[in-house]
Motif scaffolding. Sequence first.
Motif, PDB file in Angstrom:
ATOM      1  N   GLU A  20      31.000  40.769  27.227  1.00 21.68           N
ATOM      2  CA  GLU A  20      30.361  40.795  28.545  1.00 21.68           C
ATOM      3  C   GLU A  20      29.194  39.823  28.652  1.00 21.68           C
ATOM      4  O   GLU A  20      28.739  39.505  29.748  1.00 21.68           O
ATOM      5  N   ARG A  28      33.380  36.913  35.029  1.00 20.82           N
ATOM      6  CA  ARG A  28      33.583  38.161  35.773  1.00 20.82           C
ATOM      7  C   ARG A  28      32.346  38.510  36.604  1.00 20.82           C
ATOM      8  O   ARG A  28      32.457  38.963  37.741  1.00 20.82           O
ATOM      9  N   ARG A  29      31.186  38.323  36.034  1.00 20.71           N
ATOM     10  CA  ARG A  29      29.958  38.635  36.765  1.00 20.71           C
ATOM     11  C   ARG A  29      29.800  37.690  37.957  1.00 20.71           C
ATOM     12  O   ARG A  29      29.381  38.101  39.035  1.00 20.71           O
ATOM     13  N   GLU A  31      32.100  36.411  39.759  1.00 26.63           N
ATOM     14  CA  GLU A  31      32.991  36.829  40.842  1.00 26.63           C
ATOM     15  C   GLU A  31      32.339  37.878  41.732  1.00 26.63           C
ATOM     16  O   GLU A  31      32.579  37.918  42.945  1.00 26.63           O
ATOM     17  N   GLN A  32      31.514  38.727  41.126  1.00 27.09           N
ATOM     18  CA  GLN A  32      30.837  39.774  41.901  1.00 27.09           C
ATOM     19  C   GLN A  32      29.855  39.190  42.912  1.00 27.09           C
ATOM     20  O   GLN A  32      29.486  39.848  43.877  1.00 27.09           O
ATOM     21  N   PHE A  33      29.449  37.951  42.682  1.00 23.91           N
ATOM     22  CA  PHE A  33      28.472  37.302  43.556  1.00 23.91           C
ATOM     23  C   PHE A  33      29.074  36.112  44.298  1.00 23.91           C
ATOM     24  O   PHE A  33      28.348  35.264  44.812  1.00 23.91           O
ATOM     25  N   ARG A  83      23.571  32.549  45.474  1.00 23.59           N
ATOM     26  CA  ARG A  83      23.437  33.817  44.773  1.00 23.59           C
ATOM     27  C   ARG A  83      23.388  33.645  43.251  1.00 23.59           C
ATOM     28  O   ARG A  83      23.523  34.620  42.515  1.00 23.59           O
ATOM     29  N   GLU A  86      20.732  35.870  41.680  1.00 22.76           N
ATOM     30  CA  GLU A  86      21.131  37.276  41.640  1.00 22.76           C
ATOM     31  C   GLU A  86      22.101  37.529  40.494  1.00 22.76           C
ATOM     32  O   GLU A  86      22.013  38.544  39.794  1.00 22.76           O
ATOM     33  N   CYS A  87      23.023  36.620  40.319  1.00 25.16           N
ATOM     34  CA  CYS A  87      23.982  36.735  39.216  1.00 25.16           C
ATOM     35  C   CYS A  87      23.262  36.705  37.877  1.00 25.16           C
ATOM     36  O   CYS A  87      23.564  37.496  36.979  1.00 25.16           O
ATOM     37  N   ALA A  90      21.592  39.988  37.114  1.00 28.86           N
ATOM     38  CA  ALA A  90      22.571  40.993  36.705  1.00 28.86           C
ATOM     39  C   ALA A  90      22.996  40.789  35.253  1.00 28.86           C
ATOM     40  O   ALA A  90      23.154  41.754  34.496  1.00 28.86           O
TER      41      ALA A  90
END
Length: 228
Positions: A20, A28-29, A31-33, A83, A86-87, A90
Amino acid sequence: MNLRAVLFDVDFTLVRPGPELGPEGYRRRGEQFGLRLDPARYEEARAAAVEALERHPELMHDEEIWVAFTERIVRGMGGDGERARECAVAIERAWEEHDNFDLYEDSLSVLEELRRLGLSLALVSNGVRDLDDFVLHHGLDVDAAVCSRQHGWIKPHETIFRAALERLGVAAEDAAMVGDSLEDDVEGARALGMRAFLVDRENRYPNVEGRLPDLYALPAALGLPRPG
């Protein structure tokens, strides 16, 4: 020197970041942003971020430095969107999650051997995670754990080493430090009069005298009797 204690760095000494916190985890992270991060660009992006990294001038713990570091990696992997920060925040928070780290195969056995020989053990980390919970999560048998987030200063500041030594009730000359950073762990500890050993698992410093390829080599380097 009457060796009474051994202090250990944590990341890349006793544990390594899991998936991770690597290329696919970044993807993957991202993609969330809404960011498309290319895992193939991770190593180059991280190397560039390391090159640009500057610690706090007074060696104070400053989490913004690591957010900026991670944002450089995100952007270097193609995450140039608004973003990106922000990523990065996270991803940095993911460093606080104990499940995102795996013990090296030599960690527990060497800690057990040092404990069997009657040595006190401590962790000293430039990190953000709760080390007391981290110790319980990974079943580490240590007497003290000092993290820069709670302490306020980072290695190689002498006070973070002294905090660990005070908790153990051991003088610097009776302790050794083990870690993967020449500046933070080895030079920082030696400045206090401790012995110090560089764990060089990736053979980055082949010409450094006394380097250890792994923790299995530590007891012999310390001059301790062999088991059995």
